[in-house]
Design an enzyme around this catalytic site. Sequence first.
Site, short mmCIF file in Angstrom:
data_model
loop_
_atom_site.label_atom_id
_atom_site.label_comp_id
_atom_site.label_asym_id
_atom_site.label_seq_id
_atom_site.Cartn_x
_atom_site.Cartn_y
_atom_site.Cartn_z
CB CYS A 114 -20.72 -27.01 62.06
SG CYS A 114 -19.36 -27.59 61.06
CG HIS A 254 -21.51 -22.83 61.16
ND1 HIS A 254 -20.26 -22.80 61.76
CD2 HIS A 254 -21.43 -23.76 60.16
CE1 HIS A 254 -19.47 -23.67 61.14
NE2 HIS A 254 -20.14 -24.26 60.18
CG ASN A 284 -16.60 -24.08 58.87
OD1 ASN A 284 -16.71 -24.19 60.09
ND2 ASN A 284 -17.37 -24.72 58.01
O1 UT7 Z 1 -19.66 -26.41 58.48
C1 UT7 Z 1 -20.20 -26.93 57.31
C2 UT7 Z 1 -19.07 -27.17 56.37
N1 UT7 Z 1 -19.35 -27.14 55.00
C3 UT7 Z 1 -19.75 -26.07 54.29
O2 UT7 Z 1 -20.13 -25.05 54.76
C4 UT7 Z 1 -19.66 -26.25 52.80
C5 UT7 Z 1 -20.76 -25.56 52.03
N2 UT7 Z 1 -20.36 -25.43 50.65
C6 UT7 Z 1 -19.60 -24.41 50.21
O3 UT7 Z 1 -19.25 -23.53 50.97
C7 UT7 Z 1 -19.27 -24.36 48.75
O4 UT7 Z 1 -19.94 -25.41 48.08
C8 UT7 Z 1 -17.72 -24.48 48.48
C9 UT7 Z 1 -17.04 -23.21 48.92
C10 UT7 Z 1 -17.14 -25.69 49.18
C11 UT7 Z 1 -17.50 -24.62 46.98
O5 UT7 Z 1 -18.08 -23.51 46.30
P1 UT7 Z 1 -19.02 -23.77 45.04
O6 UT7 Z 1 -19.40 -22.46 44.51
O7 UT7 Z 1 -20.11 -24.69 45.47
O8 UT7 Z 1 -18.02 -24.47 44.04
P2 UT7 Z 1 -18.15 -25.89 43.35
O9 UT7 Z 1 -17.87 -26.97 44.32
O10 UT7 Z 1 -19.43 -25.92 42.59
O11 UT7 Z 1 -16.94 -25.81 42.33
C12 UT7 Z 1 -16.90 -24.88 41.25
C13 UT7 Z 1 -15.59 -25.03 40.52
C14 UT7 Z 1 -15.26 -26.48 40.19
O12 UT7 Z 1 -14.62 -26.52 38.93
P3 UT7 Z 1 -15.44 -26.94 37.62
O13 UT7 Z 1 -15.92 -28.33 37.91
O14 UT7 Z 1 -16.55 -25.95 37.52
O15 UT7 Z 1 -14.41 -26.83 36.57
C15 UT7 Z 1 -14.27 -26.88 41.25
O16 UT7 Z 1 -13.40 -27.89 40.84
O17 UT7 Z 1 -14.51 -24.57 41.33
C16 UT7 Z 1 -13.53 -25.59 41.48
N3 UT7 Z 1 -12.93 -25.48 42.79
C17 UT7 Z 1 -11.91 -24.66 43.06
N4 UT7 Z 1 -11.19 -23.81 42.29
C18 UT7 Z 1 -10.23 -23.10 42.89
C19 UT7 Z 1 -13.29 -26.11 43.92
N5 UT7 Z 1 -12.51 -25.72 44.94
C20 UT7 Z 1 -11.64 -24.83 44.45
C21 UT7 Z 1 -10.62 -24.07 45.01
N6 UT7 Z 1 -9.93 -23.21 44.18
N7 UT7 Z 1 -10.28 -24.14 46.30
#
Ligand code: UT7
Length: 371
Positions: A114, A254, A284
């Site tokens: 990215c 970004h 993104n």
């Molecule tokens: O260009 C670079 C590309 N990458 C990025 O920019 C990624 C950077 N990271 C992020 O933007 C965030 O980490 C995410 C948006 C990917 C995830 O957000 P988060 O607040 O870090 O969530 P998490 O991964 O800590 O997940 C929290 C909960 C989990 O459930 P439990 O384990 O707490 O029960 C996940 O399983 O949310 C769950 N979860 C979802 N729930 C509904 C993960 N994805 C989803 C979803 N819908 N799409």
Amino acid sequence: MTRYAHITGWGAAVPEKILTNDDLAQIVETSDEWIRSRTGIRERRIAAPEESTATLASEAALKALEVASISPSQVDLIIVASSSPEYLFPATACLVQDHIGADKAGAFDLSAACTGFIYALNMAASQIRTGAIDTAVVIGAETLSRLVNWEDRNTCILFGDGAGAFVLQACEEPGGVMSAVMRSDGSGAKLLMLPAGGSRYPATTETVRKGMHYIQMSGREVFRFATRVMAQATREVVEKAGLTLEDVNLIVPHQANQRIIDAAARGLKLPADRFMVNLERYGNTSTASIPIAAVEAVEKGRLRPGDHVVFVGFGGGLTWGALLAQWSGPLAERPARRVPEIPRLHRARGLMRRARRFVEGLIWGRYPDEK
Ligand code: UT7
């Protein structure tokens, strides 16, 4: 004479098809509420079957050339930054070169995930400043929808397709690209990768069965890394340009996650309105996110000639970087400022060569390369 690399044209191309969060909730277990509150994204664009990274890139490039009022034949170099190139090789940039009819241009792809568009801008600007070239087209283009696992809610909700392009031109008037910061930390390579299809894991039925041909990401770790580096890289690039944050009119980050951009704003103690954000409509788009947002900023009058703008990004690699530019505008609107630098340079070099041969002729009695 000092040469500067001005951004003189810009263009974006996005597919027509919109995929909303509600549409995604029909595919994986998620909700509009979750996606919006965790990322800020509401919808993203998805390429039609006949569209590809190269077609979107070519469309964006042609629009940028039109803004700059120059023809494809005037382009010396095309760089395509992409995380979803058409092939491992040949370079997508070569396909773009052919599509747009840039018959005098060199072309190559740049892989820095990215952060690629920032790296590519910096490369093109350096080439222009050294006098190696006069005109470059830098493109960020993606069809990430073809590389995400539509059963993985951790990744498929984030990404979208699109392309953005800048034209860079040599000019003797100070301005254009002023400073850049490029960084990487390969120890974090596995945090965001597409493992199969390269030489490490060539595509086999086994790699396909394991889903290794899809984007894999440790979201939380990438999130933590991003919030750490965005403010840091911005400060660094501003300092390198001899400016202060107060001198910066707009930051185009970004477009990965609203929370990452908010964290950068807090870290820099800058108001939210200093940042250009349009991720709610495109998600993104990796290398394309910065030029797509910049084009919208220009169209909305948030980025005007003379403004200082910082482009800052992060991504797989891990990579991160920032670039500060004084926004220009089409050189065609300032014809007196154009520099036909390369012909002049060639003429000077030709004279030097003839003078040397003349002196050598006096010494050796004939030109040394004469038979
Ligand atoms: O260009 C670079 C590309 N990458 C990025 O920019 C990624 C950077 N990271 C992020 O933007 C965030 O980490 C995410 C948006 C990917 C995830 O957000 P988060 O607040 O870090 O969530 P998490 O991964 O800590 O997940 C929290 C909960 C989990 O459930 P439990 O384990 O707490 O029960 C996940 O399983 O949310 C769950 N979860 C979802 N729930 C509904 C993960 N994805 C989803 C979803 N819908 N799409």
